[in-house]
Scaffold this motif. Structure first.
Motif, mmCIF file in Angstrom:
data_model
loop_
_atom_site.group_PDB
_atom_site.id
_atom_site.type_symbol
_atom_site.label_atom_id
_atom_site.label_comp_id
_atom_site.label_asym_id
_atom_site.label_seq_id
_atom_site.Cartn_x
_atom_site.Cartn_y
_atom_site.Cartn_z
ATOM 1 N N ILE A 69 0.847 -1.186 0.000
ATOM 2 C CA ILE A 69 0.000 0.000 0.000
ATOM 3 C C ILE A 69 0.880 1.232 0.000
ATOM 4 O O ILE A 69 1.929 1.262 0.665
ATOM 5 C CB ILE A 69 -0.968 0.006 1.211
ATOM 6 C CG1 ILE A 69 -2.012 1.121 1.072
ATOM 7 C CG2 ILE A 69 -0.210 0.092 2.537
ATOM 8 C CD1 ILE A 69 -3.133 1.032 2.095
ATOM 9 N N SER A 70 0.495 2.229 -0.772
ATOM 10 C CA SER A 70 1.232 3.486 -0.818
ATOM 11 C C SER A 70 0.251 4.638 -0.963
ATOM 12 O O SER A 70 -0.917 4.428 -1.309
ATOM 13 C CB SER A 70 2.255 3.475 -1.952
ATOM 14 O OG SER A 70 1.616 3.329 -3.200
ATOM 15 N N ARG A 71 0.772 5.832 -0.748
ATOM 16 C CA ARG A 71 -0.123 6.994 -0.689
ATOM 17 C C ARG A 71 0.580 8.185 -1.308
ATOM 18 O O ARG A 71 1.749 8.435 -1.007
ATOM 19 C CB ARG A 71 -0.467 7.259 0.774
ATOM 20 C CG ARG A 71 -1.408 8.379 1.075
ATOM 21 C CD ARG A 71 -1.754 8.318 2.563
ATOM 22 N NE ARG A 71 -2.630 9.402 2.974
ATOM 23 C CZ ARG A 71 -3.155 9.516 4.191
ATOM 24 N NH1 ARG A 71 -2.884 8.598 5.103
ATOM 25 N NH2 ARG A 71 -3.928 10.529 4.488
ATOM 26 N N ASP A 72 -0.118 8.896 -2.178
ATOM 27 C CA ASP A 72 0.379 10.133 -2.766
ATOM 28 C C ASP A 72 -0.526 11.256 -2.264
ATOM 29 O O ASP A 72 -1.615 11.468 -2.791
ATOM 30 C CB ASP A 72 0.353 10.047 -4.297
ATOM 31 C CG ASP A 72 0.996 11.248 -4.960
ATOM 32 O OD1 ASP A 72 1.028 12.337 -4.353
ATOM 33 O OD2 ASP A 72 1.456 11.111 -6.103
ATOM 34 N N ASN A 73 -0.064 11.953 -1.243
ATOM 35 C CA ASN A 73 -0.902 12.978 -0.617
ATOM 36 C C ASN A 73 -1.181 14.135 -1.574
ATOM 37 O O ASN A 73 -2.248 14.743 -1.519
ATOM 38 C CB ASN A 73 -0.254 13.489 0.654
ATOM 39 C CG ASN A 73 -0.277 12.463 1.758
ATOM 40 O OD1 ASN A 73 -1.241 11.705 1.905
ATOM 41 N ND2 ASN A 73 0.787 12.395 2.533
ATOM 42 N N ALA A 74 -0.238 14.437 -2.450
ATOM 43 C CA ALA A 74 -0.437 15.541 -3.394
ATOM 44 C C ALA A 74 -1.577 15.240 -4.361
ATOM 45 O O ALA A 74 -2.258 16.153 -4.832
ATOM 46 C CB ALA A 74 0.848 15.808 -4.159
ATOM 47 N N LYS A 75 -1.778 13.975 -4.643
ATOM 48 C CA LYS A 75 -2.837 13.562 -5.564
ATOM 49 C C LYS A 75 -4.053 13.008 -4.831
ATOM 50 O O LYS A 75 -5.010 12.556 -5.483
ATOM 51 C CB LYS A 75 -2.309 12.499 -6.530
ATOM 52 C CG LYS A 75 -1.212 12.993 -7.456
ATOM 53 C CD LYS A 75 -0.781 11.903 -8.417
ATOM 54 C CE LYS A 75 0.286 12.403 -9.373
ATOM 55 N NZ LYS A 75 0.732 11.349 -10.330
ATOM 56 N N ASN A 76 -4.000 13.023 -3.515
ATOM 57 C CA ASN A 76 -5.110 12.472 -2.711
ATOM 58 C C ASN A 76 -5.460 11.058 -3.152
ATOM 59 O O ASN A 76 -6.643 10.702 -3.283
ATOM 60 C CB ASN A 76 -6.347 13.368 -2.800
ATOM 61 C CG ASN A 76 -6.101 14.733 -2.205
ATOM 62 O OD1 ASN A 76 -5.479 14.861 -1.148
ATOM 63 N ND2 ASN A 76 -6.570 15.768 -2.885
ATOM 64 N N THR A 77 -4.446 10.274 -3.385
ATOM 65 C CA THR A 77 -4.628 8.938 -3.946
ATOM 66 C C THR A 77 -3.890 7.906 -3.108
ATOM 67 O O THR A 77 -2.775 8.147 -2.659
ATOM 68 C CB THR A 77 -4.123 8.888 -5.393
ATOM 69 O OG1 THR A 77 -4.842 9.851 -6.176
ATOM 70 C CG2 THR A 77 -4.336 7.505 -5.994
ATOM 71 N N VAL A 78 -4.527 6.766 -2.929
ATOM 72 C CA VAL A 78 -3.882 5.623 -2.295
ATOM 73 C C VAL A 78 -3.875 4.472 -3.299
ATOM 74 O O VAL A 78 -4.811 4.316 -4.081
ATOM 75 C CB VAL A 78 -4.596 5.209 -0.991
ATOM 76 C CG1 VAL A 78 -6.024 4.743 -1.251
ATOM 77 C CG2 VAL A 78 -3.809 4.153 -0.245
#
Length: 120
Positions: A69-78
């Motif tokens: 699992i990973s998360r891109d906070n700038a894209k509001n995407t997991v």
């Protein structure tokens, strides 16, 4: 309110890979934890993985070492990278989010789900 939209599901052969995505919109600044759950036909929904802000992740034993699992906070995407898929991974996969320090249960927001089917 937070809205979640999953994508990336599909049909794959055993041993293959898929990457699921979940885009959050709305009050995304309030999100602390994002997670993935799954529900197979005739079974209860079960925890798969979770990722907390600013770091840390938790996995179900059944997927540990195969899923990431990973998360891109700038894209509001997991994301959920699923490798070495098995037929028993077949399920509807749901994205979840919560403003609190939840991990394996208690999420406030849920997506509609995306189907993952693994053929043997």
């Amino acid at each position: 309110q937070v809205q979640l939209v999953e994508s990336g599901g599909g049909l794959v052969e055993a041993g293959g890979s898929l990457r699921l995505s979940c885009v959050a919109s709305g009050r995304t600044f309030s999100i602390y934890t994002m997670g993935w759950f799954r529900q197979a036909p005739g079974k209860e929904r079960e925890f798969v993985a979770a990722i907390m802000w600013p770091g840390g992740a938790d996995y179900a034993d059944s997927v540990k070492g195969r899923f990431t699992i990973s998360r891109d906070n700038a894209k509001n995407t997991v994301y959920l990278q699923m490798n070495s898929l098995k037929p028993e991974d077949t399920a509807v996969y749901y994205c979840a989010a919560d403003p609190g320090r939840v991990v394996r249960s208690g999420y406030a927001y849920w997506g509609q789900g995306t189907q993952v089917t693994v053929s043997s």
